[in-house]
Design an enzyme around this catalytic site. Structure first.
Site: not given
Length: 458
Positions: A168, A287
């Site tokens: 992130k 994912h």
């Protein structure tokens, strides 16, 4: 004579497609649908309509029905039960003959079973709760590129869950700074770092630059720690050709694992990539971006366990599966139900865990469930207990949010995990003594103590 043989017009589906006396075959694909009929539509008609529309039926009688053997090819609604605790909801069980499906194609299976029927007028809502994939069909799929045991052997990591971290901020970092964050996390003790699902190849960071800097980070961290490291390089792209180009470049760099968004990318692309990964020794992290669009409504869409089964057939070595704790909470028993469907070879029917059918995967490799989303060091005992050794625990903010930086954040997670695994192996009860185990570990890890201080209220 023609009027006897061929009677034009609309007829009730249940006359043809509702067959409560039908004995299911071992080769049938079985589906459990949660049906909410429109007012005034009988449950049998609604269930039969689902069977018809997702197999051979159309809205009216057609001449060409006479040219086929309907009894051989039609889907059959063979059982209907009222859904417990829900008004005007039924579970309709439908059996599909195997001949209706193309071998080795999840795409075709879904196009048939859920392609058209969900917009059907007679139904207020429809949800596919579970599928039973017969051995005869599952054997036409390669399944996961490698599976759990081969992955452990490749990574030389045994007896504990694996640790990951999503880098992130997920959008906006340059490739060089991104690679730096990857290095710090891996150096601190994580096994994997991860591209976010929407990191593909944007103007601020093109895929090739990211791949190169991440590979450098992996090799540097491996050299310093003596452990095998990986970063899930997201190969998802706008075309299959571009996706394969990215996967091929990852292979040239010698990294162990790539990644794909299987729902937005599509099952055809996913199966193509999974075949490439097996042929070229790459692990494949999956994912599930977009899953909640399909699985969040309780009465319409598809349950995630169906998407999970489909992924095991299409191919993937890891898949995100919710956390049971953290920000994306899933119901514990239901989550563990589909976690077992991903990992185990044989799963018994168990309605309390949402498993409508006994599923035998006949030695198809298993998929590691990934727990990710809002989890931190205080959750470690619960995660270790719930998911067991065969899992990947992913702490994004729970690593990068550490007050001392990324590497100490990684250290804190690794120390917490090792403490939990050791405590469990010594026979301690993680569910009851979890907080105490973490507090004890803080005494010999200042990094963990700092992490515990930051997230103690959450």
């Amino acid at each position: 004579i023609a009027s006897v043989v061929f009677k034009a017009g609309v007829k009730d589906y249940r006359l043809t497609y509702y067959t409560p006396e039908y004995e299911t075959k071992d080769t049938d694909i079985l589906a459990a649908f949660r049906v909410t009929p429109q007012p005034g539509v009988p449950a049998e008609e609604a269930g039969a309509a689902v069977a018809a529309e997702s197999s051979t039926g159309t809205w009216t009688t057609v001449w060409t029905d006479g040219l086929t053997n309907l009894d051989r090819y039609k889907g059959r609604c063979y059982h209907i039960e009222a859904x417990v605790g829900e008004e005007n909801q039924y579970i309709a069980y439908v059996a599909y003959p195997l001949d209706l499906f193309e071998e080795g194609s999840v795409t075709n299976m879904f196009t048939s079973i859920v392609g058209n029927v969900f917009g059907f007028k007679a139904l207020r809502a429809l949800r596919l709760e579970d599928l039973r994939i017969p051995t005869a069909y599952s054997k036409t799929f390669q399944g996961p590129p490698h599976g759990i045991q081969v992955e452990r052997d490749k990574l030389n990591k045994y007896g504990r869950p694996l640790l990951g971290c999503t880098i992130k901020p997920k959008l906006g970092l340059s490739a060089k700074n991104y690679g730096r964050a990857v290095y710090e996390c891996l150096r601190g003790g994580l096994d994997f770092t991860k591209d976010d699902e929407n990191v593909n190849s944007q103007p601020f960071m093109r895929w090739r630059d990211r791949f190169v800097f991440c590979a450098e980070a992996i090799y540097k961290a491996q050299a310093e720690t003596g452990e095998i490291k990986g970063h899930y390089l997201n190969a998802t792209a706008g075309t299959c050709e571009e996706m394969m180009k990215r996967a091929a470049f990852a292979r040239e760099l010698g990294v162990p694992i790539v990644m794909h968004d299987y729902l937005t990318g599509g099952f055809t692309a996913n199966t193509t990539l999974a075949h490439y990964c097996r042929d070229n020794g790459l692990l494949l992290h999956i994912h599930r971006a977009m899953h909640a669009v399909i699985d969040r409504q309780k009465n319409h869409g598809m349950h995630f366990r169906v998407l999970a089964k489909a992924l095991r057939m299409s191919g993937g070595d890891h898949i995100h599966a919710g956390t049971v704790v953290g920000k994306l909470e899933g119901e514990r028993e239901m989550t563990l139900g589909f976690v077992d469907l991903l990992r185990d070879d044989y799963i018994e029917k168990d309605r309390s865990r949402g498993i409508f059918f006994t599923q035998d995967w006949v030695s198809m490799p298993g998929v590691l469930p990934v727990a990710s989303g809002g989890i931190h060091v205080w959750h470690m005992p619960a995660l270790t207990e719930i998911f067991g050794d065969d899992s990947v625990l992913q702490f994004g903010g729970g690593t990068l949010g550490h007050p001392w930086g990324n590497a100490p954040g990684a250290v804190a997670n690794r120390v917490a995990l090792e403490a939990c695994v050791q405590a469990r192996n010594e026979g301690r009860d993680l569910a009851r003594e979890g907080n105490e185990i973490i507090r004890e570990a803080c005494n010999w890890s200042p990094g963990l103590a700092a992490a515990c201080e930051v997230w103690k209220e959450i």
